[in-house]
Every structure is written in structure tokens, then in C-alpha cells.
Design a protein around this motif. Structure first.
Motif, PDB file in Angstrom:
ATOM      1  N   VAL A   9       5.929  25.749   8.437  1.00 15.85           N
ATOM      2  CA  VAL A   9       7.138  26.276   7.804  1.00 15.85           C
ATOM      3  C   VAL A   9       7.102  27.795   7.884  1.00 15.85           C
ATOM      4  N   MET A  10       8.133  28.371   8.500  1.00 14.00           N
ATOM      5  CA  MET A  10       8.217  29.817   8.663  1.00 14.00           C
ATOM      6  C   MET A  10       9.038  30.404   7.522  1.00 14.00           C
ATOM      7  N   ILE A  11       8.495  31.417   6.842  1.00 15.90           N
ATOM      8  CA  ILE A  11       9.236  32.094   5.789  1.00 15.90           C
ATOM      9  C   ILE A  11       9.233  33.600   6.042  1.00 15.90           C
ATOM     10  N   ASP A  12      10.138  34.282   5.340  1.00 16.78           N
ATOM     11  CA  ASP A  12      10.191  35.746   5.301  1.00 16.78           C
ATOM     12  C   ASP A  12      10.383  36.382   6.674  1.00 16.78           C
ATOM     13  N   PHE A  13      11.644  36.547   7.031  1.00 14.59           N
ATOM     14  CA  PHE A  13      11.997  37.229   8.270  1.00 14.59           C
ATOM     15  C   PHE A  13      12.665  38.568   7.991  1.00 14.59           C
ATOM     16  N   SER A  14      12.321  39.194   6.849  1.00 15.70           N
ATOM     17  CA  SER A  14      12.997  40.432   6.458  1.00 15.70           C
ATOM     18  C   SER A  14      12.702  41.602   7.385  1.00 15.70           C
ATOM     19  N   ASP A  40      14.333  22.584  10.680  1.00 16.21           N
ATOM     20  CA  ASP A  40      13.290  21.881   9.937  1.00 16.21           C
ATOM     21  C   ASP A  40      12.061  22.755   9.727  1.00 16.21           C
ATOM     22  N   MET A  41      11.954  23.837  10.493  1.00 16.60           N
ATOM     23  CA  MET A  41      10.790  24.699  10.373  1.00 16.60           C
ATOM     24  C   MET A  41      11.012  25.864   9.432  1.00 16.60           C
TER      25      MET A  41
END
Length: 275
Positions: A195-200, A119-120
Motif C-alpha cells: 500500500v503506497m501512501i503520502d505522495f505530497s 488497490d495499491m
């Protein structure tokens, strides 16, 4: 030492309303979609439009997709760089075995799902577009990112719930050893959900877990899941996205995190550490 169907991927801010977010997101489907339905849509829907996001150094693109019934936006990120070494910024440190890859976005989502943290994060899938392959994710607008919140000095409506979300995010960032968990990669939904984004730039090869002072508490259910996951679980969830030498340090970090929280519980008691 150390789910939600329509999830949020990429947004700037809705200040009042901000010019930076003058382009509204495509309307959400009238019927809630399951995660599997979202993945199918992202993988198969026709791309009918694209534009830049003006966000991030990896130049992600905002795509509009349709399957004839649903029209929705998504974010496409095709970065996949592997270098023996990379200098991080002017005069910055040099990182060995540098990787900046869209594959880590997908691995992070699948790992988050394994831990009950889906969900995050937005749903990530792999998709080919414009002669490139990258990660593609569902788009829903957000109130602001964490950098904007701090700049505007906006307080969360429920500080306890907010802090608990931040503890979960920091735990996940430590587990994946994400080196780019900057403030613009932390989005805030209209319901004040992190909300966590972009784990590149996650899944580094170092086994150490820095930032123990930022990990004073942990969600009770998350802690149980963290302890119970096996290497086989991780390998199965991240197959195709992580290689063996990336899974090894991840599991070592898991072990260190478990030791860290057990030590805190012994020193402070469960009530001060688990929530």
C-alpha cells in the motif's frame, strides 16, 4: 530511463503487539463500501475525535468520523508548501521549485485509478477541518511498513507476488517522480498487499526518469494502460490537483517509460519483461 473499498492509509506496525500501534483502528463497516460511498463518507461524516499520528514531518492527524451508522478513522494531511528553493535535510541538496502539498495525494490516487492501481493506494479526498483544507483518507491497520519488515528480516509469504507488487509501485513512483517514496511510506496489509501512501512530494517538474535498473519488469495490463492514457485523460483525472506545468513532465516521463520497456522487450523478449 526511464480498488478495493476499504483501503489502507496510515499505520505504524503490529509487531507483537507493538506499543507503537497500541491504538487499534475503528472497526471496519460490516458491509463493504464502494469507492464512491467511501468518498462520500470521508467528505461528509462528522469528525468526533482527533489525535496525532507521530508519523512523518507533515504532522498528519488521525480523525474519527461518524455518519450515525458508520464510525471510522481517517488521516488528515494539510501540508501545502510552495518555495522557490528548499534545502533537503542538514547539508542536503537544494531543490528548486519545492512543493510539499496534500493535493498531490489526491492527484496520485486519481492517476492510480486511471492506471488500474487504485488497490495499491487508500482513497483520498479533499476535506476542510479545523480551519484548514487538506487530504483525508480511509484508515485500516497494517502489519508493518517496509522499513520495519526489512529491520525484522521478515520475508513475504509469496516472493514472486511481492516482487510484482514492488515493480508496480516503482513504476508509479517513477511516473509521478515521487521524491519521498521512503520505506515508511510503503505499508503492508494483513494479506501482504503493498500500500503506497503520502505522495505530497511527487509530481516534480523534471521530465527525466532515474532508476532504470529498478524497473526490469512491468505488469502486462499496466503497460497497456500506461501506453494508452492520453494527456486529456490525465488532465481530466487530476483536474484541480495538478497544473499544466506538472502534467507536461508527467507525460514526458510516461513516454520515456514506454520507450524503456519497449527497449527491454526487444533485448530480452516479452516473457522476461512482461508478467
Amino acid at each position: 530511463m526511464i480498488r478495493r473499498c476499504a483501503l489502507i492509509l496510515f499505520a505504524t506496525l503490529l509487531a507483537a503487539p507493538s506499543a507503537a500501534f497500541a491504538q487499534a483502528a475503528a472497526p471496519a463497516p460490516s458491509v463493504a463500501l464502494t469507492v464512491d460511498q467511501i468518498k462520500h463518507f470521508l467528505k461528509t461524516a462528522k469528525v468526533v475525535g482527533s489525535k496525532g499520528t507521530n508519523k512523518g514531518v507533515t504532522a498528519p492527524r488521525r480523525l474519527t468520523l461518524t455518519d450515525g451508522d458508520i464510525t471510522h478513522d481517517a488521516i488528515f494531511q494539510a501540508i501545502d508548501e510552495h518555495k522557490a528553493q528548499q534545502q533537503l535535510g542538514p547539508g542536503g541538496r537544494t531543490e528548486l521549485n519545492f512543493v510539499d502539498s496534500y493535493k498531490y495525494n489526491i492527484a496520485a490516487y486519481e492517476l492510480a485509478t486511471l492506471l488500474g492501481l487504485q488497490d495499491m493506494m487508500p482513497v483520498y479526498v479533499e476535506r476542510a477541518w479545523d480551519a484548514r483544507t487538506g487530504s483525508l483518507s480511509w484508515f485500516v491497520p497494517t502489519l508493518m511498513d517496509e522499513g520495519e519488515r526489512l529491520k525484522r528480516k521478515v520475508s513475504p509469504p509469496n516472493s514472486e507476488a511481492w516482487n510484482q507488487q514492488m515493480y508496480r509501485m516503482r513504476l508509479f513512483a517513477a511516473l509521478t517522480r515521487d521524491t519521498d517514496r521512503n520505506l515508511t511510506n510503503v505499508l503492508i496489509s494483513p494479506k501482504w498487499e503493498v500500500v503506497m501512501i503520502d505522495f505530497s512530494r511527487a509530481f516534480r517538474l523534471q521530465a527525466e526518469v532515474p532508476g532504470a535498473t529498478e524497473l526490469p519488469k512491468i505488469d502486462r495490463t499496466l503497460f497497456a494502460r500506461l501506453q494508452s492514457i492520453t494527456r486529456e485523460d490525465v488532465e481530466r483525472a487530476t483536474k484541480g490537483w495538478l497544473i499544466e506545468r506538472e502534467v507536461d513532465p508527467l507525460m514526458q516521463r510516461r513516454d520515456l517509460l514506454v520507450v524503456h520497456f519497449k527497449k527491454l522487450i526487444a533485448e530480452r523478449g516479452e516473457a522476461q519483461v512482461l508478467y
